[in-house]
Design a protein around this motif. Structure first.
Motif, PDB file in Angstrom:
ATOM      1  N   LYS A   4       0.857  -1.173   0.000  1.00  0.00           N
ATOM      2  CA  LYS A   4       0.000   0.000   0.000  1.00  0.00           C
ATOM      3  C   LYS A   4       0.898   1.230   0.000  1.00  0.00           C
ATOM      4  O   LYS A   4       2.032   1.186   0.492  1.00  0.00           O
ATOM      5  N   PHE A   5       0.379   2.331  -0.536  1.00  0.00           N
ATOM      6  CA  PHE A   5       1.124   3.586  -0.526  1.00  0.00           C
ATOM      7  C   PHE A   5       1.462   3.946   0.918  1.00  0.00           C
ATOM      8  O   PHE A   5       0.606   3.890   1.806  1.00  0.00           O
ATOM      9  N   GLN A  38       4.978   9.814 -14.915  1.00  0.00           N
ATOM     10  CA  GLN A  38       3.645  10.090 -14.380  1.00  0.00           C
ATOM     11  C   GLN A  38       3.254   9.099 -13.282  1.00  0.00           C
ATOM     12  O   GLN A  38       2.652   9.489 -12.273  1.00  0.00           O
ATOM     13  N   LEU A  39       3.603   7.848 -13.476  1.00  0.00           N
ATOM     14  CA  LEU A  39       3.293   6.835 -12.463  1.00  0.00           C
ATOM     15  C   LEU A  39       4.025   7.112 -11.154  1.00  0.00           C
ATOM     16  O   LEU A  39       3.443   7.041 -10.073  1.00  0.00           O
ATOM     17  N   HIS A  40       5.298   7.441 -11.241  1.00  0.00           N
ATOM     18  CA  HIS A  40       6.074   7.697 -10.031  1.00  0.00           C
ATOM     19  C   HIS A  40       5.644   9.000  -9.364  1.00  0.00           C
ATOM     20  O   HIS A  40       5.748   9.127  -8.139  1.00  0.00           O
ATOM     21  N   ALA A  41       5.153   9.953 -10.142  1.00  0.00           N
ATOM     22  CA  ALA A  41       4.677  11.218  -9.576  1.00  0.00           C
ATOM     23  C   ALA A  41       3.369  11.025  -8.806  1.00  0.00           C
ATOM     24  O   ALA A  41       3.048  11.814  -7.914  1.00  0.00           O
ATOM     25  N   ALA A  44       0.566   6.731  -5.415  1.00  0.00           N
ATOM     26  CA  ALA A  44      -0.577   6.268  -4.628  1.00  0.00           C
ATOM     27  C   ALA A  44      -1.668   5.664  -5.506  1.00  0.00           C
ATOM     28  O   ALA A  44      -2.458   4.845  -5.043  1.00  0.00           O
ATOM     29  N   SER A  45      -1.705   6.026  -6.785  1.00  0.00           N
ATOM     30  CA  SER A  45      -2.741   5.532  -7.698  1.00  0.00           C
ATOM     31  C   SER A  45      -2.336   4.272  -8.457  1.00  0.00           C
ATOM     32  O   SER A  45      -3.141   3.729  -9.204  1.00  0.00           O
ATOM     33  N   LEU A  72      -3.781   6.773 -17.415  1.00  0.00           N
ATOM     34  CA  LEU A  72      -2.927   7.883 -17.820  1.00  0.00           C
ATOM     35  C   LEU A  72      -3.282   8.377 -19.224  1.00  0.00           C
ATOM     36  O   LEU A  72      -3.244   9.586 -19.489  1.00  0.00           O
ATOM     37  N   GLU A  73      -3.621   7.467 -20.110  1.00  0.00           N
ATOM     38  CA  GLU A  73      -3.983   7.876 -21.476  1.00  0.00           C
ATOM     39  C   GLU A  73      -5.323   8.604 -21.482  1.00  0.00           C
ATOM     40  O   GLU A  73      -5.547   9.469 -22.321  1.00  0.00           O
ATOM     41  N   ALA A  74      -6.209   8.283 -20.546  1.00  0.00           N
ATOM     42  CA  ALA A  74      -7.505   8.966 -20.464  1.00  0.00           C
ATOM     43  C   ALA A  74      -7.328  10.409 -20.018  1.00  0.00           C
ATOM     44  O   ALA A  74      -8.118  11.274 -20.393  1.00  0.00           O
ATOM     45  N   ARG A  75      -6.291  10.683 -19.225  1.00  0.00           N
ATOM     46  CA  ARG A  75      -5.996  12.044 -18.775  1.00  0.00           C
ATOM     47  C   ARG A  75      -5.508  12.937 -19.917  1.00  0.00           C
ATOM     48  O   ARG A  75      -5.699  14.124 -19.885  1.00  0.00           O
TER      49      ARG A  75
END
Length: 76
Positions: A4-5, A38-41, A44-45, A72-75
């Motif tokens: 968990k984050f 983006q993932l590392h930034a 938590a997600s 991420l692609e949806a963003r």
């Protein structure tokens, strides 16, 4: 095993690692760096987050999932 984050461990991150499983071989290499940043930034997600203990801190290890890429692609 996914963790968990953890804000405490996040404060001790000294290394980041992104694992791209074979099932995501269709993601272009040119996009992978940006997606990994983006993932590392927003760790938590992420669906597959692991903290690996190092001698002086932790390595945040993210195994990319299809869900992560779609999110991420949806963003964009």
């Amino acid at each position: 095993m996914a963790d968990k984050f953890d804000p405490y461990r996040e404060s001790l991150i000294i290394e980041e690692k992104t694992i791209w499983p074979d099932e995501l071989a269709d993601v272009p290499v040119e996009k992978r760096g940006n997606l990994a940043r983006q993932l590392h930034a927003d760790a938590a997600s992420c669906g597959q987050l692991e903290y690996v203990r190092l001698h002086t801190g932790f390595c945040r290890q993210i195994t990319v999932t299809r869900e992560d890429v779609a999110r991420l692609e949806a963003r964009a």
